[in-house]
Scaffold this active site. Structure first.
Site, short mmCIF file in Angstrom:
data_model
loop_
_atom_site.label_atom_id
_atom_site.label_comp_id
_atom_site.label_asym_id
_atom_site.label_seq_id
_atom_site.Cartn_x
_atom_site.Cartn_y
_atom_site.Cartn_z
N SER A 1 -37.64 14.63 -13.29
CA SER A 1 -38.04 13.38 -13.05
C SER A 1 -39.64 13.18 -13.63
O SER A 1 -39.86 13.35 -14.70
CB SER A 1 -37.86 13.06 -11.72
N ASP B 1 -40.29 6.06 -14.65
CA ASP B 1 -40.68 7.42 -14.82
C ASP B 1 -39.96 8.32 -15.86
O ASP B 1 -39.26 7.84 -16.59
CB ASP B 1 -40.44 8.06 -13.38
N GLY C 1 -39.75 16.61 0.76
CA GLY C 1 -38.59 17.49 0.35
C GLY C 1 -38.70 18.18 -0.86
O GLY C 1 -37.63 18.64 -1.56
P1 NG1 Z 1 -40.47 13.88 -0.87
O1 NG1 Z 1 -41.28 14.97 -1.72
O2 NG1 Z 1 -39.35 14.44 0.04
O3 NG1 Z 1 -41.47 12.79 0.01
C1 NG1 Z 1 -40.31 12.17 -3.00
C2 NG1 Z 1 -40.38 10.70 -2.63
C3 NG1 Z 1 -38.99 10.15 -2.32
C4 NG1 Z 1 -38.12 10.53 -3.44
C5 NG1 Z 1 -38.08 12.00 -3.87
C6 NG1 Z 1 -37.05 12.47 -5.14
C7 NG1 Z 1 -42.31 9.53 -1.71
C8 NG1 Z 1 -43.29 9.58 -0.57
N1 NG1 Z 1 -41.37 10.29 -1.63
O4 NG1 Z 1 -39.83 12.86 -1.96
O5 NG1 Z 1 -39.11 8.85 -2.07
O6 NG1 Z 1 -37.94 9.70 -4.55
O7 NG1 Z 1 -39.54 12.36 -4.13
O8 NG1 Z 1 -37.57 12.07 -6.17
O9 NG1 Z 1 -42.52 8.92 -2.89
ZN ZN Z 2 -37.13 9.96 -11.62
#
Ligand code: NG1
Ligand code: ZN
Length: 563
Positions: free
Chosen positions: A68, A285, A524
């Site tokens: 991504s 993205d 995450g």
């Molecule tokens: P995490 O790293 O769990 O905050 C991020 C994005 C999520 C989602 C995931 C998957 C933010 C604050 N968090 O997750 O919304 O898009 O990556 O790509 O943007």
């Molecule tokens: Zn993406």
């Protein structure tokens, strides 16, 4: 029971992809991600898992090689379920266990045990199909070959290489194939361009079009999205798209470009600048599942007015609500009967508070889930029409099958009794939206076309759209701690339940600021704790975020030293 042949095939194939020492892989918010060069064993095992999932469900499964918005040398793997959505959460612990099994024998034991629990036959007569896609990363091609070997390690499984695709294209293809509808990449472009055309053709005559710039400039993040948008463009009529950062001219994927960069840094991506002031710009993205818009504000620096996922959601909500109200408007006709629809809006705690206020003022039902589209999508599916977006631009609109068949029937009725009426047009527009917007997953390309169609319908410039509401100033911080999992949250991540006592202090701090709101959660996808703060001024949001960051340090150091 697994046949002897199956056991030895799995043992032999797994031994070709040993796991790197000292690394622990986790399925995380959206699949496995790491440096692409150490991902071979994980991708092989994800191939095994996808084949098992296909046997279990009796349908085609998707496997996408992408990281991504991460830097170019990272890579990752995500699995798409038969409906085109994310892999069921029920299988995530198995995915984790598989990725971390220390050797082939452990892996075989895990597979055999899981297959027994899930009633997955491995006797050699089963069949499975996995569709594979990848983005443009340098490690993509070899990782895709590795995934094929994982799939082929399960007897009866067939790997179908779909080549370079955006993540949402692969999800769309998996969904369409399992529904028995047209499912090639060409069909994707054909469906998007046809439904877009339908929406454009139904724009009311009296709309003042002068405000809407005919052109949209799109930052392709130097990734797969720019390349695919060029393909889509060939089939589109009625929209002037200029793609920049398409990756063809040597730019680096996600480096100073792309939706994540634009949203987090709030600056124009490379190749955009003062010359574009006032023009409507969008950014995708790296795998084209996120979309944000912006316009350049200043000739002297790269500052922008960001139009994020919350505002895209708001634009869609305004349009859908309007179409539902036209559809159900009693124009004193004899055959009036309304088609009530439950319209639900789904956000996360990262949604700007001003967007939630705005949506609620419109009389809409707004609900919250934890971060990650797997949660948002599931919640949105509880409505006749569910609209969900993360602030970072990942989201879509989903229509229930039941509502769609009622809508089809109503459109057919109206085409006889009230052909050409506004009510009939509203039904046709809603049907066109359900075809244009990707029902499987957030999709920057289909989202872009819907934004463009709705802006044309409204006769709105990007500035007018931005003025729907003013974002509350906000600040996001990343806090590096020894163990981010020491933070446990509840209530859609808005409340810390562990470490005990931390939430009370966050509340005390937040109460000092007018319109203050603040929460923390472990990421995450990265090894950090995220702090989000919002307040009536930027300075206040910054101060609130910083003081809460200090609290996190205090508490987590305390926690860690006592574990
Ligand atoms: P995490 O790293 O769990 O905050 C991020 C994005 C999520 C989602 C995931 C998957 C933010 C604050 N968090 O997750 O919304 O898009 O990556 O790509 O943007
Ligand atoms: Zn993406």
């Amino acid at each position: 029971m697994a046949s002897e042949k199956q056991r030895s095939l799995l043992l032999e194939s797994t031994s070709r992809f040993p796991i790197p020492p000292g690394v622990r892989f986790s399925y995380g918010t959206a699949g496995f991600r790491s440096d692409g060069l150490i991902l071979g064993s994980t991708v092989f095992r994800a191939g095994v898992l996808a084949a098992l999932r296909s046997i279990k469900t009796g349908h085609a499964i998707g496997l996408m090689i992408t990281a991504s918005h991460n830097p170019i040398f990272d890579n990752g793997v995500k699995i798409a379920d038969p409906d085109g959505g994310m892999l069921t959460q029920k299988w995530e612990p198995f995915a984790d266990a598989l990725a971390n099994a220390p050797d082939p024998q452990h892996l075989l034991d895990l597979v055999v045990q899981f297959a027994e629990e899930e009633n997955i036959p491995l006797c050699g007569t089963q069949s499975a199909e996995v569709l594979l896609g990848r983005d443009t990363r340098p490690t993509g091609e070899s990782l895709l070959e590795t995934a094929k070997q994982g799939i082929n390690a399960i007897i009866g499984a067939v790997a179908v290489d779909m080549g370079i695709l955006t993540t949402p294209q692969l999800h769309w293809i998996v969904r369409s194939r399992n529904k028995g509808t047209k499912a090639s990449e060409f069909d994707y472009y054909a469906q998007l361009s046809k439904s877009f055309r339908c929406l454009i053709d139904l724009i009311p005559e009296n709309i003042v079009k002068s405000e809407v710039d005919p052109k949209v400039l799109v930052d392709g993040a130097n990734g797969v999205g720019g390349e695919k948008l060029e393909e889509l463009k060939k089939m589109l009529k009625g929209l002037d798209i200029e793609v920049r950062n398409s990756g063809k001219k040597g730019g680096v994927l996600n480096d100073g470009v792309g939706a994540d960069y634009v949203q987090k840094e709030k600056v124009a991506p490379s190749s955009f600048g003062s010359i574009d002031m006032g023009l409507r710009c969008a950014s995708l993205d790296g795998d084209a599942d996120r979309l944000v818009y912006f316009h350049v504000l200043s000739a002297s620096d790269n500052s922008i007015d960001l139009i994020d996922g919350d505002k895209i959601l708001s634009l869609f909500a305004v349009f859908i609500k309007e179409q539902l109200s036209i559809l159900n408007r009693n124009e004193n006709d004899d055959v009036f009967n309304s088609l009530p629809a439950r319209l639900g809006i789904v956000q996360t705690a990262y949604a700007n508070g001003a967007s939630t206020d705005y949506l609620k003022q419109m009389g809409l039902e707004v609900v919250f889930t934890p971060t990650g589209v797997k949660y948002l999508h599931k919640k949105a599916a509880e409505y006749d029409i569910g609209i969900y977006f993360e602030a970072n631009g990942h989201g879509t609109i989903i229509f229930s099958e039941e509502f769609l068949s009622l809508l089809h029937a109503r459109s057919d009725e109206l085409s006889v009794s009230m052909a050409g009426s506004e009510r009939h047009k509203a039904a046709v527009r809603l049907l066109a939206v359900s075809q244009l917007i990707n029902q499987a997953v957030g999709d920057a390309l289909s989202g872009l076309l819907l934004v463009e169609a709705v802006l044309s319908y409204m006769g709105w410039s990007i500035v007018r759209w931005s003025q729907l509401y003013a974002d509350l100033p906000s600040r996001q911080l990343k806090v590096k701690v020894a163990d981010r999992n020491a933070v446990v949250t509840a209530n859609a991540e808005t409340e810390v339940v562990q470490p005990v006592g931390l939430q009370k202090l966050i509340d005390t701090e937040t109460a000092k600021y007018p319109r203050g709101r603040c929460f923390i959660r472990p990421s995450g996808t990265e090894d950090i704790v995220r702090v989000y703060a919002e307040a009536s001024t930027q300075e206040a949001a910054d101060r609130l975020a910083n003081s809460v960051m200090q609290l996190v340090y205090q508490f987590l150091d305390f926690t860690n030293s006592h574990v």
